[in-house]
Each structure stands twice: as C-alpha cells, then as structure tokens.
Design a protein around this motif. Structure first.
Motif, PDB file in Angstrom:
ATOM      1  N   CYS A   1       6.894   3.453   4.505  1.00  0.00           N
ATOM      2  CA  CYS A   1       6.026   3.511   5.791  1.00  0.00           C
ATOM      3  C   CYS A   1       6.565   3.810   6.859  1.00  0.00           C
ATOM      4  O   CYS A   1       6.203   4.507   7.724  1.00  0.00           O
TER       5      CYS A   1
ATOM      6  N   TRP B   1       1.313   4.562  -2.156  1.00  0.00           N
ATOM      7  CA  TRP B   1       1.059   5.949  -1.447  1.00  0.00           C
ATOM      8  C   TRP B   1       2.212   6.915  -1.985  1.00  0.00           C
ATOM      9  O   TRP B   1       1.790   8.222  -2.170  1.00  0.00           O
TER      10      TRP B   1
ATOM     11  N   ILE C   1      -3.422   6.459   5.627  1.00  0.00           N
ATOM     12  CA  ILE C   1      -4.000   5.250   5.112  1.00  0.00           C
ATOM     13  C   ILE C   1      -4.700   4.431   6.483  1.00  0.00           C
ATOM     14  O   ILE C   1      -4.381   4.568   7.327  1.00  0.00           O
TER      15      ILE C   1
ATOM     16  N   LEU D   1      -7.192   5.619   1.275  1.00  0.00           N
ATOM     17  CA  LEU D   1      -6.092   6.827   1.456  1.00  0.00           C
ATOM     18  C   LEU D   1      -6.902   8.167   1.299  1.00  0.00           C
ATOM     19  O   LEU D   1      -7.476   8.133   0.398  1.00  0.00           O
TER      20      LEU D   1
ATOM     21  N   ALA E   1       0.956  -1.023  -0.098  1.00  0.00           N
ATOM     22  CA  ALA E   1      -0.086   0.057   0.096  1.00  0.00           C
ATOM     23  C   ALA E   1       0.855   1.141   0.062  1.00  0.00           C
ATOM     24  O   ALA E   1       0.648   2.283  -0.675  1.00  0.00           O
ATOM     25  N   TYR E   2       1.744   1.228   0.936  1.00  0.00           N
ATOM     26  CA  TYR E   2       2.763   2.444   0.801  1.00  0.00           C
ATOM     27  C   TYR E   2       3.660   2.608  -0.370  1.00  0.00           C
ATOM     28  O   TYR E   2       3.895   3.839  -0.763  1.00  0.00           O
TER      29      TYR E   2
ATOM     30  N   TYR F   1      -7.533  -0.614   1.694  1.00  0.00           N
ATOM     31  CA  TYR F   1      -7.021   0.709   2.621  1.00  0.00           C
ATOM     32  C   TYR F   1      -7.704   1.863   2.029  1.00  0.00           C
ATOM     33  O   TYR F   1      -7.813   2.066   0.525  1.00  0.00           O
TER      34      TYR F   1
END
Length: 569
Positions: A344, A123, A177, A172, A119-120, A170
C-alpha cells in the motif's frame, strides 16, 4: 521498503525489494517462526534481529520514510504508547537500533487501515485486473484511527463509542482500489471466556472457538467440527454469542481431554459449530449475491481477511457460480498484514505499479531466504547418522507408504504448508489419520487432513472443473466417490477435502515429486499436512528440522536436493 504488523497476534515484517515499478519481490519474517510461539504478538523484535543479521546493508539503508506499520484494533502509535508503559520497551527499541521503525520516535510513519492492508495483500498477487475484494475478519482498525487516504471513515454507519471495521468491500480496477462498503461494530467484554462479543463474522467464529476450545485462535477447528453437528437457526449473531456462554460449560483442552470428553458434550459443541458455520455461509452467500447484482461488470471475486480461510464457504461460492473466478491469497489472515502495509505504501508513493500474477505462477514461498539455503555439508553436520539419497528417491518411499517430511527453500507465508514445509504420505495407508494423530501431529480425532494434487488432475479426484485452481488450500470441494477408497485419509465426515493444486511454475520440485509418485502408483494425490507438531509454528530452518526429526517418529526427510533416511549405528 518495509511493512510491519504489530499487535496482539501474527506479527512480523515484510521487506519489499523493488527492481522496477512492475518488478518487485517480498521476503517475509513471521515472528512465530523465530520465537516458536504460535501467533506471536507484540512488536516483532526477533524478526527484526534476524533481518538485520541476514541483510545488514539493507537494514542500515532503511529510513522512517520507507516504513509502513499496522495494528489490527487501533493505530500503531497508540499501541506503542501502551507498550511504552513497560519501562523496557523503549530501551529494547534503542538496544536493537529499531527507533526508525517505531511510531514513538517517528510519529509520521505511514499507518494505513487494517482492512486496506488486507486488500493490498491481495492486490499484490491478484490474477485479475478487475475484481471485487471482500475483506472480512474479527476486528480491523478503530474508526478514525488510521491514515484515511481513501475516505473509508465516511462509509457505513457507526454510533457513539468505539467502533471497529469488520467488513469492507473494495473495487479493484486496473490497479486502483476504491472502497465502496464498510461495516462497523462495537465489542463488549464478557465473563467465562477471555474474549468479546461483537457483530463481526470473524468474532462469531472466535467466540465459538473460545467456548469450545478455550482460545479464540481455533476458528479453523470450529469449521472442521461443524460436520459432526446439527445446526439450529441463528437469528442474531450477537444473541447467539450471548446464548452459548450463558449456561455453565466445561472446556476440554488438548487432544487427550477433547477426544475423551462425554459424547453429549462433544455433540453440544458440534451443534454450536454447525450453527455458526451455517449462519456464516448464509450471510456471506447473501453478500456475494448482492454484490454481483450491484456490480454486474465485475466477474472476479477476491476474498481476504481471516474469514477467507473458511474453505467450506469458499467452495459453496464456487459451486454456485456467482462469479467467473475466485481468488484467495495464501495469507488472507493477519500474516498478510505486513505485506499489505508495504505494498500500500509503495503504491501510494508511486514506487510500484499494479501487475497481475498468473494463477500458474503465484506462490506462497516468501519466507526468509537464508533459512532454506542448506549445503550438503550442513546436512551431514546436522544428520550425521542418516543415509543420504537423491531427492528423486522420495517418490519410491512415498509409494511404499512411508511418511516423509519435506523441507526445501524458503518457508510458506500463511497458515498452510504447501510443499516447502510439509509432511506427506499416501492417503490410502490403513489408519493413516489415526497414526499421524497418535505419533506425529497429536491432533484431535475429528480434524481432517488436507491433500495436494497436480492441477491438471484435480477434476479426476474432486467435484470441480478441470481448470480449477486452489494453490493455497483455501477450498474444500467434495471428493469424487469413485476415488473414496484412495482418498480415505483426507476425506472429512461431509465427504469434503481441503486441497492444494500445484503447477510446475509454482513449485517445480514438489510438482515433479507428485508426477513421479503418479508414475509409480497411478495416483497424483498425497496427504499434505504442515511440518510441525500441534500448537507449534511451521518449521523455519535446518535446526528446527533436526529437532523435529529427533522428537518424532518420522524416518525420512527430504531437504532440498537430498532425501535423508534415519539410520542409527
């Protein structure tokens, strides 16, 4: 700060250079690019050795507090304990002065979850301030085996025994997050293939890949093969996996065996691939529709994890217009884990803040910077018999129908070649696909080739809107039928093509090369495939380029500011 991916495959390190909390950059060292073993696993010793040689001062200043590490199926500390059963493991860490990067020496090193790292990784490159992020792959972290700052272990249901994250969602929103959905699964070892049966969408593909190609790492080939098959209805992902390995079967490995197998065996494999692709699309589309209803204020979608490489499904989501915009980073697979881990960690410690990156500017050229710095003297040393032309001459060579290798700047991070380590050719050269397969790439006949196009012309060639961006070859739209004759070398059996759109801000020289080619030919699309030979990683440095040219039938290579033409005295 530095992020590390350690484990079974695609290991590497990502160095985060922080100038301010909103100005930061990454340099990534993928293990496979140095060891020459595709999808290299284990601890990234060779990547660290290269980084230390390139930047001794940066290396010496890093401390365990600057380190974030992840492995995909358990926590890094348990994995390193397993590695340490080999007596030389700790010795190597000490020999290379890597103790400060190891959880064996510093157990409090930051260890985020696998899906959070995915996810990061999105991001850090997101063009949206507000989006839904879907992470889906074969296997993530084991439940309760990661630093759980975001209460992810509280989401989803998992029974007794070892469970692994397989799908995460997730939200954002302005840089924050928030995990909102989690699915877990167990895995069971099976005979006949070196893999597991499990309930994840990624494992669904990788088990089929084992059954068809003899390795779990060829899920992309399963997607390509699906166009040749007739799908059957899949009611249960688990039961389908059990079914396809139940009866006796033969694996046809490599181009020669696969291309010459009995037609009935090819069709059986194609039908399996079609069934897997069909079920995958069905499940993903239903999830996307459900999330849009559940979170109507979110107009943007980000897909990440190995499953986000499924170009056909991504295009189907785009065509259905469930979300206003869709973004997939250049490294949705585990090549992005080290990146996500360090982002992260840095965000959690307050060292960086979220900022959007324009789709016109986001790029994948994050490889080792020194590998792309090549002087004219070095070029002459490595290619003493080649004629040297200005790089602009490349457009004329391409217009004449020649294959040209492109080697410029840092390499792309991720599985796609995007103009820095590419092989280019006109897609309308007669029998171009057969020529590439037979003499340069040695790929199976059924596999399609991708294409690059200047972004402003994308809707002239493909069934997409004029504003469509696909900078990382993660979409495969239908071609425009009036362009089929020109696009013949990149058109798959289902009339789709995996495409890269390119803007001047992303890669000025590559963009201008396409524009110059258009001035000569009237067309702004070129076949683009990775600068490597099948089963080998994408090239890293000029030594790799020299070896490639020595071993291939390619006669032209563009290296930064120069075009080299083979010329034997």
């Amino acid at each position: 700060m530095i992020g590390i991916n350690v484990g079974r495959h695609d290991t590497g390190i990502a160095y985060l250079n922080i100038k301010s909390d909103t100005e930061y950059s990454l340099e990534v060292y993928q293990s496979e690019r140095f060891t020459k073993r595709k999808h290299q696993g284990d601890f990234p010793f060779v990547a660290f050795k290269k980084f230390k040689n390139d930047y001794p001062e940066k290396f010496s200043k890093l401390t365990p507090q600057d380190v974030s590490v992840n492995s995909f199926h358990t926590n890094p500390h348990d994995l390193e304990n397993l590695y340490s059963k080999v007596s030389t493991y700790k010795d190597y860490l000490e020999m290379f002065q890597l103790e400060k990067f190891s959880t064996l020496f510093y157990s409090n090193i930051f260890q985020p979850g696998h899906h959070l790292c995915h996810a990061y990784s999105a991001w850090g490159f997101s063009p949206f301030e507000k989006a839904i992020i879907i992470v889906f792959d074969g296997c993530g972290s084991k439940k309760d085996h990661f630093i759980d700052y975001f209460n992810e272990n509280d989401l989803g249901e998992a029974g007794e025994g070892a469970h692994f994250e397989t799908l995460s969602v997730y939200l954002l929103d302005q840089g924050t997050i928030t995990p909102v959905l989690k699915e877990w699964t167990q895995f069971e070892k099976v005979e006949k293939v070196d893999h597991f049966i499990g309930g994840s969408l990624g494992n669904f593909f990788s088990l089929a890949s084992c059954r068809i190609f003899g390795t779990w790492q060829e899920a992309g080939k399963v997607m390509g093969l699906s166009a040749y098959g007739t799908p059957t209805k899949v009611n249960s992902i688990i039961e389908f996996q059990r079914e396809i390995i139940k009866d006796p079967f033969q694996v046809f490995r490599g181009k020669k065996e696969f291309d010459s197998q009995p037609r009935v065996e090819f069709q059986k494999s194609a039908n399996i691939a079609a069934s897997v692709q069909n079920k995958f699309e069905e499940v993903v589309v239903e999830l996307v529709k459900k999330l849009k209803v559940q979170y109507p204020d979110f107009e943007n979608l980000i897909l990440v994890g190995g499953c986000a490489l499924n170009c056909l499904t991504n295009s189907k989501i785009y065509d259905e217009k469930y979300f206003k915009n869709i973004f997939i980073p250049p490294f949705p697979n585990d090549e992005g884990i080290a990146i996500g881990a360090v982002l992260c960690h840095a965000h959690w410690k307050g060292k960086i803040k979220f900022r959007t990156v324009s789709l016109d500017e986001v790029n994948a050229y994050l490889g080792r910077v020194p590998s792309g710095k090549t002087s004219l003297e070095e070029i002459k040393k490595h290619f003493p018999t080649y004629k040297i032309h200005p790089w602009e001459h490349t457009s004329h060579v391409l217009n004449d129908g020649h294959v040209v290798a492109i080697f410029q700047g840092p390499s792309e991070v991720g599985p796609r070649a995007l103009g820095n380590r590419s092989l280019l050719v006109r897609p309308d050269v007669p029998h171009v696909k057969e020529y590439l397969n037979a003499h340069i790439k040695f790929r199976e006949e059924f596999r399609p080739y991708g294409a690059s196009v200047v972004q402003e012309d994308v809707s002239d060639y493909f069934e997409v809107e004029k504003s469509f961006h696909a900078p990382f070859m993660t979409f495969a739209p239908k071609i425009k039928m009036n362009k089929k004759n020109y696009l013949i070398g990149v058109t798959h059996k289902d009339d789709t093509c995996r495409i890269q759109t390119i803007t001047e801000k992303q890669n000025a020289r590559f963009y201008n090369l396409l524009k110059m080619f258009k001035n000569l030919s009237g067309e702004s699309v070129l076949l683009n495939t990775s600068l490597n030979i099948m089963n080998q990683p994408i090239l890293e440095d000029i030594n790799d380029a020299k070896k490639f040219m020595d071993d291939s039938k390619v006669n032209y290579i563009m290296i930064n500011d120069y075009l080299l033409e083979r010329h034997e005295d």
